[in-house]
Design an enzyme around this catalytic site. Structure first.
Site, PDB file in Angstrom:
ATOM      1  N   GLY A   1      14.349  -7.330   6.883  1.00 13.06           N
ATOM      2  CA  GLY A   1      15.343  -6.688   6.099  1.00 13.06           C
ATOM      3  C   GLY A   1      15.664  -5.549   6.397  1.00 13.06           C
TER       4      GLY A   1
ATOM      5  N   ASN B   1      12.451  -1.626  -5.109  1.00  9.79           N
ATOM      6  CA  ASN B   1      11.021  -2.000  -4.867  1.00  9.79           C
ATOM      7  C   ASN B   1      10.110  -1.114  -5.524  1.00  9.79           C
ATOM      8  OD1 ASN B   1      12.705  -0.348  -2.892  1.00  9.79           O
ATOM      9  ND2 ASN B   1      10.629  -0.007  -1.898  1.00  9.79           N
TER      10      ASN B   1
ATOM     11  N   GLN C   1      14.327  -6.946  -2.128  1.00 13.69           N
ATOM     12  CA  GLN C   1      13.340  -7.282  -3.266  1.00 13.69           C
ATOM     13  C   GLN C   1      13.973  -8.130  -4.449  1.00 13.69           C
ATOM     14  OE1 GLN C   1       9.859  -6.673  -4.273  1.00 13.69           O
ATOM     15  NE2 GLN C   1      10.414  -5.272  -2.588  1.00 13.69           N
TER      16      GLN C   1
ATOM     17  N   ALA D   1      12.539 -12.451   4.669  1.00 12.04           N
ATOM     18  CA  ALA D   1      11.733 -13.512   4.235  1.00 12.04           C
ATOM     19  C   ALA D   1      10.521 -13.192   3.538  1.00 12.04           C
ATOM     20  CB  ALA D   1      11.710 -14.568   5.307  1.00 12.04           C
ATOM     21  N   HIS D   2       9.915 -12.218   3.996  1.00 14.48           N
ATOM     22  CA  HIS D   2       8.418 -11.889   3.792  1.00 14.48           C
ATOM     23  C   HIS D   2       8.313 -11.598   2.183  1.00 14.48           C
ATOM     24  CE1 HIS D   2       7.641  -7.584   4.143  1.00 14.48           C
ATOM     25  NE2 HIS D   2       8.736  -7.716   4.717  1.00 14.48           N
TER      26      HIS D   2
ATOM     27  N   THR E   1      18.011 -14.058  21.649  1.00 12.46           N
ATOM     28  CA  THR E   1      17.654 -15.332  21.200  1.00 12.46           C
ATOM     29  C   THR E   1      17.011 -15.813  20.152  1.00 12.46           C
ATOM     30  OG1 THR E   1      17.343 -15.821  23.765  1.00 12.46           O
ATOM     31  CG2 THR E   1      16.433 -17.407  22.105  1.00 12.46           C
TER      32      THR E   1
ATOM     33  N   CYS F   1       4.063   5.451   0.641  1.00 10.98           N
ATOM     34  CA  CYS F   1       3.344   6.520   1.375  1.00 10.98           C
ATOM     35  C   CYS F   1       1.869   6.030   1.637  1.00 10.98           C
ATOM     36  CB  CYS F   1       3.357   7.711   0.776  1.00 10.98           C
ATOM     37  SG  CYS F   1       2.110   7.734  -0.778  1.00 10.98           S
TER      38      CYS F   1
END
Ligand SMILES: *Cc1c(COP(=O)(O)O)cnc(C)c1O
Length: 387
Positions: free
Chosen positions: A72, A155, A183, A204-205, A241, A329
């Site tokens: 992201g 977020n 998000q 994606a995560h 790649t 943080c």
């Protein structure tokens, strides 16, 4: 000790087993380089283009408007750098407008463009709910604006911005509009035609896909200047790649997020509302951060006056709850988060922030236990700090 209850889905999510299964063949069986001429390469190329089409149908755009990136953050970097340089070359515009509550992947990029590359950043204020209002944007844009970047959902405090209205203001004046939807994509509409955006970042995560892969939607004709130069991959916008297994994981996780959006929201929204209602009632000196209604369905966030947020996180962790503060943080950082401060909270409130984000494994009993435990721990985080 039993494993902790995970309430930090805004930080990251586990990979959905269906996603992992889709990825596995591309590590070692079907491992070709999609740029190779031979059959193994062509097979990888076909897989890559199928993944691109899956993403483009989720976004309602053309396949050649989807650029794969490494995360992201990289998508945000490509959007800002690529657009800022291209616009300055085309029109001479050198102002970047972005909200005060952006993720560091946007705000730090804008700051570097200012410090090292001669751009000027104008920070858009958010209102007390953390929202960028159309009126605030309308006032700020001018013919020197090279680009506007406003996140789809925050977020740290969960507020969902009115992206279609904001994008329409920019569209009317021919100013490129980027939105960080890293998000938001887990729960909200990512149809770029309805949103009206020119650029949209995904990672994606945050929606049960793997870490280390993202995508950037780039509307046809944007003419971005690439920030990673080399081979001609990704239509010349991002050399390197392509990582086929991770890209397959991104496509499958986004497909599932869109297909299951209604069910996932229906599961989490009542639990979120229960947390918000109960915390505000049972913890004295507590306030919700972000918007009460226009917010992510899995996201509850608070500030507690005169409490030490980092200490509270440690107490929660010791009790078996993995939460986070509003800020990214690390423990020990004595500064309140800029995003929470942008809401207008003074230091004695902003230092006591807590973010509780829900997801696939969240059970009503976990929420119940959490709500029983939290008030006592907040009091402890106050006593230990000031006692
Ligand atoms: C997580 C996040 C990012 C960064 O994404 P990565 O894939 O971790 O680089 C950017 N913006 C927002 C709003 C996020 O929540």
């Amino acid at each position: 000790m039993k494993s902790p209850v995970y309430f930090d889905y805004a930080a990251t999510t586990p990979v959905d087993p269906r996603v992992l299964e889709a990825m596995l063949p591309y590590f070692s069986e079907n491992f070709g380089n999609p740029s190779s001429v031979h059959r193994l390469g062509q097979r990888a190329e076909a897989v890559l283009e199928t993944a691109r089409e899956t993403i483009s149908s989720a976004l309602n755009c053309r396949a050649d408007e989807v650029i794969f990136t490494s995360c992201g953050s990289e998508s945000d970097n490509l959007a800002l750098r690529g657009t800022a340089f291209a616009q300055r070359e085309k029109t001479g515009a050198n102002w970047i407008l972005c909200s005060r509550a952006e993720h560091p992947a946007v705000s730090k990029t804008a700051m570097q463009l200012e410090k090292l590359h001669g751009f000027q950043v104008e920070w858009l204020d958010v209102d007390e709910t953390g929202m960028v209002t159309p009126a605030a944007l309308e006032k700020a844009v001018c013919d020197k604006t090279a680009l506007v970047s406003v996140m789809a959902a925050n977020n740290e405090f969960g507020t969902v911005n009115p992206i279609p209205e904001l994008a329409a203001i920019c569209r009317a004046q021919g100013i490129p509009f980027h939105s960080d939807a890293v998000q938001a994509a887990a729960y909200l509409d990512v149809n770029v035609q309805r949103l009206g955006v020119d650029l949209l970042s995904l990672g994606a995560h945050k929606f049960y896909g793997p870490k280390g892969v993202g995508a950037l939607y780039v509307r046809k004709g944007m003419g971005l200047i690439p920030h990673l130069t080399g081979g001609g991959q990704e239509f010349g916008l991002r050399a390197g790649t392509q990582n086929i297994p991770l890209i397959v994981g991104l496509a499958e996780s986004l497909r599932l997020a869109v297909a299951e959006r209604g069910a996932r929201t229906a599961h989490l929204r009542p639990l979120r509302d229960k947390i918000i209602g109960s915390v505000l009632e049972s913890v004295s000196g507590s306030r919700l951060t972000g918007h009460l209604e226009s917010r992510l369905p899995n996201h509850a966030s608070f500030v507690f006056k005169n409490a030490d947020g980092n200490l509270l996180l440690q107490l929660l962790d010791a009790t078996g709850f993995a939460c986070s503060s509003g800020s990214a943080c690390k423990t020990g950082n004595p500064e309140p988060s800029e995003a929470v401060t942008s809401l207008g909270f003074s230091r004695d409130w902003a230092l006591g922030s807590l973010r509780v984000t829900l997801g696939a494994s969240t059970a009503p009993a976990d929420v119940e236990n959490f709500l029983q435990t939290l008030p006592g721990l907040v009091e402890k985080a106050r006593v230990l700090k000031f006692g």
